[in-house]
Each structure stands twice: as structure tokens, then as C-alpha cells.
Scaffold this active site. Structure first.
Site, PDB file in Angstrom:
ATOM      1  N   ARG A   1       0.908  -1.219  -0.256  1.00  0.00           N
ATOM      2  CA  ARG A   1       0.071  -0.218   0.080  1.00  0.00           C
ATOM      3  C   ARG A   1       0.859   1.063  -0.065  1.00  0.00           C
ATOM      4  O   ARG A   1       2.084   1.104   0.764  1.00  0.00           O
ATOM      5  CB  ARG A   1      -0.818   0.251   1.167  1.00  0.00           C
TER       6      ARG A   1
ATOM      7  N   TYR B   1      -1.483  -3.662  -6.707  1.00  0.00           N
ATOM      8  CA  TYR B   1      -1.097  -4.434  -5.440  1.00  0.00           C
ATOM      9  C   TYR B   1      -2.060  -4.285  -4.406  1.00  0.00           C
ATOM     10  O   TYR B   1      -2.428  -3.244  -4.082  1.00  0.00           O
ATOM     11  CB  TYR B   1       0.493  -4.051  -4.940  1.00  0.00           C
TER      12      TYR B   1
ATOM     13  N   LYS C   1      -9.756  -2.470   1.624  1.00  0.00           N
ATOM     14  CA  LYS C   1      -9.446  -1.282   2.390  1.00  0.00           C
ATOM     15  C   LYS C   1     -10.174  -0.096   2.009  1.00  0.00           C
ATOM     16  O   LYS C   1     -10.491   0.792   2.894  1.00  0.00           O
ATOM     17  CB  LYS C   1      -7.901  -0.954   2.321  1.00  0.00           C
TER      18      LYS C   1
ATOM     19  N   HIS D   1     -10.453  -2.193  11.250  1.00  0.00           N
ATOM     20  CA  HIS D   1      -9.462  -3.109  10.799  1.00  0.00           C
ATOM     21  C   HIS D   1      -9.425  -4.321  11.942  1.00  0.00           C
ATOM     22  O   HIS D   1      -8.502  -4.338  12.614  1.00  0.00           O
ATOM     23  CB  HIS D   1      -8.385  -2.212  10.620  1.00  0.00           C
TER      24      HIS D   1
ATOM     25  N   SER E   1      -1.337  -3.409  10.386  1.00  0.00           N
ATOM     26  CA  SER E   1      -0.943  -4.055   9.226  1.00  0.00           C
ATOM     27  C   SER E   1       0.274  -4.826   9.883  1.00  0.00           C
ATOM     28  O   SER E   1       1.174  -4.496  10.167  1.00  0.00           O
ATOM     29  CB  SER E   1      -0.818  -3.318   8.001  1.00  0.00           C
TER      30      SER E   1
ATOM     31  N   CYS F   1       0.762  -6.992  12.054  1.00  0.00           N
ATOM     32  CA  CYS F   1       0.876  -7.215  13.432  1.00  0.00           C
ATOM     33  C   CYS F   1      -0.074  -8.277  13.949  1.00  0.00           C
ATOM     34  O   CYS F   1       0.032  -8.202  15.242  1.00  0.00           O
ATOM     35  CB  CYS F   1       0.557  -6.047  14.126  1.00  0.00           C
TER      36      CYS F   1
ATOM     37  N   ASP G   1      -9.339  -9.624   9.113  1.00  0.00           N
ATOM     38  CA  ASP G   1      -8.835  -8.209   8.446  1.00  0.00           C
ATOM     39  C   ASP G   1      -9.588  -7.213   8.856  1.00  0.00           C
ATOM     40  O   ASP G   1      -9.319  -6.197   9.374  1.00  0.00           O
ATOM     41  CB  ASP G   1      -8.351  -8.231   7.285  1.00  0.00           C
TER      42      ASP G   1
ATOM     43  N   ARG H   1       2.485 -12.035  -0.179  1.00  0.00           N
ATOM     44  CA  ARG H   1       1.263 -12.533   0.232  1.00  0.00           C
ATOM     45  C   ARG H   1       0.588 -13.548  -0.333  1.00  0.00           C
ATOM     46  O   ARG H   1       1.006 -13.892  -1.463  1.00  0.00           O
ATOM     47  CB  ARG H   1       0.359 -11.307   0.064  1.00  0.00           C
TER      48      ARG H   1
HETATM   49  P1  GTP Z   1      -2.206  -7.561   7.635  1.00  0.00           P
HETATM   50  O1  GTP Z   1      -2.589  -8.577   6.407  1.00  0.00           O
HETATM   51  O2  GTP Z   1      -1.214  -6.695   6.853  1.00  0.00           O
HETATM   52  O3  GTP Z   1      -3.424  -6.644   8.156  1.00  0.00           O
HETATM   53  O4  GTP Z   1      -1.539  -8.181   8.770  1.00  0.00           O
HETATM   54  P2  GTP Z   1      -2.130  -9.076  10.089  1.00  0.00           P
HETATM   55  O5  GTP Z   1      -2.317  -8.164  10.952  1.00  0.00           O
HETATM   56  O6  GTP Z   1      -2.897 -10.123   9.809  1.00  0.00           O
HETATM   57  O7  GTP Z   1      -0.618  -9.759  10.543  1.00  0.00           O
HETATM   58  P3  GTP Z   1      -0.179 -11.345  10.557  1.00  0.00           P
HETATM   59  O8  GTP Z   1      -1.003 -12.312  11.515  1.00  0.00           O
HETATM   60  O9  GTP Z   1      -0.128 -11.669   8.983  1.00  0.00           O
HETATM   61  O10 GTP Z   1       1.234 -11.227  11.016  1.00  0.00           O
HETATM   62  C1  GTP Z   1       2.218 -10.646  10.636  1.00  0.00           C
HETATM   63  C2  GTP Z   1       3.504 -10.984  10.881  1.00  0.00           C
HETATM   64  O11 GTP Z   1       3.639 -10.753  12.559  1.00  0.00           O
HETATM   65  C3  GTP Z   1       3.833 -12.327  10.406  1.00  0.00           C
HETATM   66  O12 GTP Z   1       5.211 -12.568  10.110  1.00  0.00           O
HETATM   67  C4  GTP Z   1       3.747 -13.274  11.769  1.00  0.00           C
HETATM   68  O13 GTP Z   1       4.679 -14.217  11.898  1.00  0.00           O
HETATM   69  C5  GTP Z   1       4.190 -12.155  12.918  1.00  0.00           C
HETATM   70  N1  GTP Z   1       3.264 -12.612  14.037  1.00  0.00           N
HETATM   71  C6  GTP Z   1       2.100 -12.866  14.332  1.00  0.00           C
HETATM   72  N2  GTP Z   1       1.664 -13.168  15.578  1.00  0.00           N
HETATM   73  C7  GTP Z   1       2.620 -12.928  16.114  1.00  0.00           C
HETATM   74  C8  GTP Z   1       2.901 -13.180  17.654  1.00  0.00           C
HETATM   75  O14 GTP Z   1       2.152 -13.553  18.508  1.00  0.00           O
HETATM   76  N3  GTP Z   1       4.636 -13.164  17.986  1.00  0.00           N
HETATM   77  C9  GTP Z   1       5.425 -12.580  17.202  1.00  0.00           C
HETATM   78  N4  GTP Z   1       6.443 -12.358  17.452  1.00  0.00           N
HETATM   79  N5  GTP Z   1       4.909 -12.600  15.806  1.00  0.00           N
HETATM   80  C10 GTP Z   1       3.813 -12.797  15.300  1.00  0.00           C
HETATM   81  C1  SPV Z   2      -2.945  -4.214   5.469  1.00  0.00           C
HETATM   82  O1  SPV Z   2      -1.630  -3.648   4.828  1.00  0.00           O
HETATM   83  O2  SPV Z   2      -3.585  -4.055   6.569  1.00  0.00           O
HETATM   84  C2  SPV Z   2      -3.527  -5.535   4.688  1.00  0.00           C
HETATM   85  C3  SPV Z   2      -2.871  -5.888   3.060  1.00  0.00           C
HETATM   86  O3  SPV Z   2      -4.264  -6.008   5.095  1.00  0.00           O
HETATM   87  S1  SPV Z   2      -3.418  -4.712   2.052  1.00  0.00           S
HETATM   88  O4  SPV Z   2      -4.698  -5.446   1.476  1.00  0.00           O
HETATM   89  O5  SPV Z   2      -2.511  -4.743   1.043  1.00  0.00           O
HETATM   90  O6  SPV Z   2      -3.979  -3.520   2.564  1.00  0.00           O
HETATM   91 MN    MN Z   3      -5.056  -5.445   7.077  1.00  0.00          MN
END
Ligand code: GTP
Ligand code: SPV
Ligand code: MN
Length: 609
Positions: free
Chosen positions: A84, A224, A233, A253, A275, A277, A300, A392
Site C-alpha cells: 500500500r 497491488y 481497504k 480493521h 497491518s 501485526c 482483517d 502475500r
Molecule cells: P495484515 O494482513 O497486513 O493486516 O496483517 P496481520 O495483522 O493479519 O498480521 P499477520 O497475522 O499476518 O502477522 C504478521 C507478522 O507478524 C507475521 O510475520 C507473523 O509471523 C508475525 N506474528 C504474528 N503473530 C505473532 C506473535 O504472536 N508473536 C510474534 N513474535 N510475531 C507474530
Molecule cells: C494491510 O496492509 O493491512 C493489509 C494488506 O491487510 S492490504 O490489502 O494490501 O492493505
Molecule cells: Mn490489514
């Protein structure tokens, strides 16, 4: 689909459109963008396969080994289009005040003029796809219809997975139904003797623009993720947050999960994390506490509306997961790994010699050789990542082994707890329970997190990201906070409890203090029991915290010192935040609710006692 250009590329598609507003708009966009062909998407599997074939033929996609990953493709973008683009994202409300200090703003007529220039002729040599989509289960009173017009088959294929698309949506729209308009062009017309590039986009101009008053999105130059899949989003958060403000609901979110206790009692939890996290991971975690179970509703976005019983009901407006690949493994998130075994799209990962994908963290041992996301040979000695940090997967939610049976329930699920999380190496404890809704709103409003690769720009910068909505709130954030307070004060409302969580605390050496992932179930269990009134907490200046003995850490090998650090109130650290919070609040001027200023002052008083 007609393959040869015809005199009026719109006519065939137009015959199938009963909605006058849609028809007029399709004609307007076609006249401006001058595509060679117009294709009205029906949402069928044949259509999905056609998009895949088009991408394979143009060199956009590679088929993955069908024995390893059936019906799945591998796509690579260019280096200028990997995430983004927040600095190119605009909220074009009538006044800058309405967009607020949290958004880039441009006067709507001026931005329209600029975009008209860019969109004019931008689809030459391409097919213009008209994608009717529904955010939320079809027929749900909470769901909303949108139509995305795009010149990218990659977008069409992704939208097939991420939303409900096609004829059934058009039927729901009817002759006079209303919808959100999403214009999208990769901004790369193909000249008469030119070949298409593998990842068409515009390296010079990118604009992700929202017109909240007319409920429109105009996205130019990027193919993307959140820049291009406009249901996600742009619609489900930026436009929907404005609708939610106007109609007294919440567009957030947030992941949505179902938590079941050993006694079979169920609670539904939403969680806002910025994002990359941890939303996808938390939404499908496998509990390490025996007898407890997490099932997924969404990973999400959550749309929440009051039910007749005064509770907030949430739906997941999406139908798929667009998840962060790096870090996803059979150890960290087996349910995600099992979801993506087939029918998935992989973007900016690395490719193995036997035609499968790989990314950092997928396996303990790195493959001996790979093709990296930039098409270069890669070995473990290469001093660079094989996959992009924001690589992704796009995958259907229904393939998730722990998808909850009620995930498509049109009335949504009643929410018991809301979590706010972020990446904070210091200060923020593992978990805090807010004193009440207003205090919880304050904790959400002041949440901060380190930036990630999900957005273009520096990674690891600490910034305020209120409710994980900083990049996604379609209006002034001071008013957004007021909206949260107003929702909580709704007469007869039975509001969820609000918690803060932080899986990302580090020690002096930069090592995570908390194991995270499946072990987060221990915190979920405490939250569940707090909702039931059966777990202990102590009142501290920052909120209610478990003592180490209040958290179930049975069978977990964690040093007592770590646990006490994780649950300690860092008075100095919090006092240090006070002036920063005031400073942050100052930018919202008159629009900042006084109640939040009161909360900072009360926090300061409690800390100084
Ligand atoms: P978006 O799709 O961007 O909104 O991201 P998201 O909030 O769904 O994050 P996601 O669960 O994909 O995690 C993002 C990164 O954080 C990954 O590389 C995970 O491995 C890492 N991660 C997730 N949960 C944990 C946790 O409990 N501890 C740690 N240390 N890392 C974590
Ligand atoms: C985020 O960035 O919070 C995502 C990926 O979930 S995107 O769809 O590219 O915004
Ligand atoms: Mn997201």
C-alpha cells in the site's frame, strides 16, 4: 468474452446490466478509459480460470506444480509496486477539516480533473472488467454492494477469492440498488505494436483516492493488494467508516474469532492490530491450553452493528484472506498453511525448483536453491531475502480448517471483547483490561506500533496508529474518536469489554519476552474469564492487569522474570507517554472529544499517586 475489438466494446456487457446507475457509469468509464473490450464479470469458475489463462499467457503468472499446490499461481510484481502507498492515498472530502490531520487531502474537483487526465485512454489495448461484488454474506442486512471496474485480470482473480462477485451480486443490486463505485486502472495502456509487461503498473503516477460524499474510489497506477482490490481497504474501511459514522455502526480493521471454553461456552472476540501485526495469526491460532478452541470468522475487517438485544454483531465483509506470507509456517500458523494448499494466488514469494513457493520462516532449513521474487537465482548464502517482506497469499476463507460454522451468518456474531494490539518493544504490557468503554476508547485512540512492510516506507518506526485505523479512517480522526464514544453511550447498549494486548515486548537483547502465536491462547483464556467475571485482575494506574498467577501458564516454559516484566506497569515509561499523547491529541483541535483529554489527565494523576 469477445476477443476481437468491436465498434462499441460496451454493448454486449450493457445488455446484461439492468441497473441504470451502473449502466451509465460503465459507459462513462469506457468512454474515458477507451478499453478494447468490456467484460462483465459473472463470478463463475470458468471466468476465474480464464483470468488465470490470460495471466499465464502474458507471463504475469506461473502455474505452481499441480501435485504440490493444485489450481494455484505464482505472481511477481515490480519493485515499485509491492505494498500500500499511504503517501499516495487521499481522502477527497469537501473540506480538508473533514479529512482531518490523519489523511492526505485534495479538493474533490481538482483531484477529479487530475484523475480524468490520467484515466483518459488508460485502458487502451486492454479489457475493462466490471466486477460487481458484495462485502459480506449476500442478503445480510449488514452487507454492502460495490462495483469495481478494473483493467487487471489479476485484480479480477483476487476479487473472486476476496469477495462475493458476479451475477448473484448484480441480481441483489436490482434495477435501482445503490453501490460504491470503484474505478481502477493499472495506468499502463498497451500501444498497437507493444507487448504487455508481466506486471503492468504506472511507476510515475499512483493515486488511491476516495470521495466519501459520493461514495467513490478512484485508484490509479498500482496493481497491488489494498491499492487495487478496492473492496478491501478502500471500500470496507475508508468509505465504510464514513457510512458507519453516518449510520451509527462500526467499520474496523479487526479480525473476528470464536473462542470456545472446555465447557463448550462460546465468546466472540474482535481485534484491531495494525497491518502485519498478527490478526491472521490470532484469528486461526491453535490453543496450547488444553480444551480451549479458536475458530476463525475473519482475519482483517469487521463490520459491527447493534442487534435488537443491544449487543454489537460483527460480520466479516470478506470471503478470503490476503495474508502476509513471511513468517507463516506449520509451526507458527498451521491453519493458514493448510488453507493455502490449493486454489490460491501467491504474490512476491520465492519459487522452488519443483514449482512450489517458499518464503522466509516457512521452514527451519532454507531450500538449497530458489528463484527469488525478483527472478534471480538465490541460495542460502545470498545476502538478501528470497521473498519480499510483504509477499502475500490470496486464499478462500472457506478452505480454512478452523473456519467457524457461523462465519457467513448474515446477522453476524455477538461480540464479547474487543482487543487493541500493536508492535511495542517496550512499555505496553502483555494485556490490559480497560476500566470501561471510555477508557478503552482512550487506550485504542493512543495505541502505537512499529511500522511494517505492509505499507511502502520505513519499517520499524514507532507511530501512533489509533485503533489500527490510521491508514484506513476515511474522515477526521477526532470525529472518529467521538463516534466510538457515541456508540458506547447508545441507550440500552451492552458493550463488549475492551482490552489491550502486546505480543511484541522485547528484552534488552532484542529477544521477544513472550512466545506468541499459539501461546496467545493463554491471554485469550484470561480475557474470556474476565468477561465471565471468573478471572482475577488488579487495578493499576493504566488499567486492570492479571498478576502472573492469574494467567494460565501451565506447561509453558517461560522464566518468571519475563512474565513479571510482561505484566509490570512501567510508571516512568507511561509518564513519558503523557506529553506525547497530549501532543498527538493537539492536532485534532476542537474535534477531539474532551472525554479523551480527561482520560490522559486521569492517567497522569493515577500514575503520580
Ligand atoms: P495484515 O494482513 O497486513 O493486516 O496483517 P496481520 O495483522 O493479519 O498480521 P499477520 O497475522 O499476518 O502477522 C504478521 C507478522 O507478524 C507475521 O510475520 C507473523 O509471523 C508475525 N506474528 C504474528 N503473530 C505473532 C506473535 O504472536 N508473536 C510474534 N513474535 N510475531 C507474530
Ligand atoms: C494491510 O496492509 O493491512 C493489509 C494488506 O491487510 S492490504 O490489502 O494490501 O492493505
Ligand atoms: Mn490489514
Amino acid at each position: 468474452m469477445a476477443n476481437a475489438p468491436v465498434d462499441s466494446p460496451v454493448s454486449a456487457a450493457a445488455g446484461k446490466i439492468k441497473n441504470k446507475k451502473l449502466l451509465d457509469w460503465v459507459e462513462e468509464v469506457a468512454a474515458m478509459c477507451r478499453p478494447d473490450r468490456v467484460h462483465l464479470c459473472d463470478g463463475s469458475d470458468q471466468e476465474y480460470q480464464l483470468m488465470i489463462r490470460i495471466m499465464l499467457q502474458s507471463g504475469s503468472a506461473i502455474s505452481l506444480n499441480p501435485e504440490r499446490r493444485p489450481n494455484s499461481i505464482y505472481v511477481r510484481s515490480t519493485t515499485v509496486d509491492v505494498a500500500r502507498v499511504e503517501d499516495r492515498t487521499f481522502i477527497c472530502s469537501k473540506t480538508q477539516d473533514e479529512a482531518g490531520p490523519n489523511n492526505n487531502w485534495e479538493e474533490p474537483t481538482r483531484m477529479r480533473r487530475r484523475l480524468t487526465e490520467l484515466f483518459t485512454g488508460s485502458m487502451r489495448g486492454r479489457t475493462m472488467y466490471v466486477i460487481p461484488y458484495c462485502m459480506g454474506p449476500l442478503g445480510s442486512p449488514i452487507a454492502k454492494v460495490g462495483v469495481e471496474i478494473s483493467d487487471s485480470p489479476y485484480v479480477v482473480a483476487n476479487m473472486h477469492i476476496m469477495a462475493r462477485v458476479g451475477t448473484k451480486v448484480l441480481e441483489q443490486l436490482g434495477a435501482d440498488g445503490d453501490f460504491v463505485k470503484g474505478w481502477h486502472s493499472v495506468g499502463a495502456p498497451i500501444g498497437p505494436n507493444e507487448q504487455d509487461s508481466a506486471w503492468p503498473c504506472n511507476s510515475e503516477h499512483k493515486y488511491i483516492c476516495h470521495f466519501p460524499e459520493t461514495r467513490e474510489i478512484l485508484s490509479f497506477g498500482s496493481g497491488y493488494g489494498g491499492n487495487a482490490l478496492l473492496g478491501k481497504k478502500c471500500h470496507a474501511l475508508r468509505i465504510a467508516s464514513v457510512q458507519a459514522r453516518d449510520e451509527s455502526w462500526l467499520a474496523e480493521h479487526m479480525l473476528i474469532l470464536k473462542l470456545t471454553s472446555p465447557k463448550g461456552e462460546v465468546k466472540y472476540v474482535t481485534g484491531a492490530f495494525p497491518s502485519a501485526c498478527g490478526k491472521t495469526n490470532l484469528a486461526m491460532l491453535i490453543s496450547t491450553v488444553p480444551g480451549w478452541k479458536v475458530e476463525t470468522i475473519g482475519d482483517d475487517i469487521a463490520w459491527m452493528k447493534f442487534g435488537d438485544d443491544g449487543r454489537l454483531y460483527a460480520i466479516n465483509p470478506e470471503a478470503g484472506f490476503f495474508g502476509v506470507a513471511p513468517g507463516t509456517s506449520m509451526k507458527s500458523n498451521p491453519n493458514a498453511m493448510l488453507t493455502i494448499t490449493k486454489n490460491s494466488i501467491f504474490t512476491n514469494c520465492a519459487l522452488t525448483p519443483d514449482g512450489d513457493v517458499w518464503w522466509e520462516g516457512m521452514t527451519d532449513e532454507k531450500p538449497a536453491e530458489l528463484m527469488d521474487w525478483l527472478r534471480r537465482q538465490w541460495t542460502p548464502d545470498s545476502a538478501r531475502l528470497a521473498s519480499h517482506a510483504n509477499a502475500r497469499f490470496t486464499t478462500p476463507a472457506k478452505q480454512c480448517p478452523v473456519i467457524a460454522k457461523e462465519w457467513e451468518d448474515p446477522k453476524g456474531v455477538p461480540i464479547d471483547a474487543i482487543l487493541f494490539g500493536g508492535r511495542r518493544a517496550t512499555v505496553i504490557p502483555l494485556v490490559i483490561e480497560s476500566f470501561d468503554w471510555q477508557h478503552g476508547t482512550f487506550l485504542g485512540a493512543t495505541a502505537s506500533s512499529e511500522t511494517t512492510a505492509a505499507a511502502a516506507g520505513k519499517v520499524g518506526q514507532l507511530r501512533r496508529d489509533p485503533m489500527a485505523m490510521l491508514p484506513f479512517c476515511g474522515y477526521d480522526m477526532g470525529s472518529y474518536f467521538a463516534h466510538w464514544l457515541k456508540i458506547g453511550a447508545t441507550p440500552g447498549a451492552k458493550m463488549p469489554k475492551i482490552f489491550v494486548v502486546n505480543w511484541f515486548r522485547k528484552d534488552e537483547k532484542g529477544k521477544f519476552l513472550w512466545p506468541g502465536y499459539g501461546e496467545n491462547s493463554r491471554v485469550l483464556k484470561w480475557i474470556f474469564e474476565r468477561c465471565n467475571g471468573t478471572a482475577n485482575a488488579v487495578d493499576t494506574p493504566i488499567g486492570r492487569l492479571p498478576r502472573p498467577e492469574d494467567l494460565d501458564v501451565g506447561g509453558l516454559d517461560i522464566p518468571a522474570a519475563n512474565l513479571s516484566k510482561l505484566l509490570n506497569v512501567d510508571v516512568e515509561g507511561w509518564l513519558g507517554e503523557i506529553p506525547l499523547i497530549h501532543q498527538f491529541f493537539d492536532q485534532f483541535g476542537e474535534r477531539l472529544p474532551k472525554a479523551l483529554r480527561d482520560e490522559v489527565n486521569r492517567l497522569e494523576q493515577r500514575l503520580k499517586k
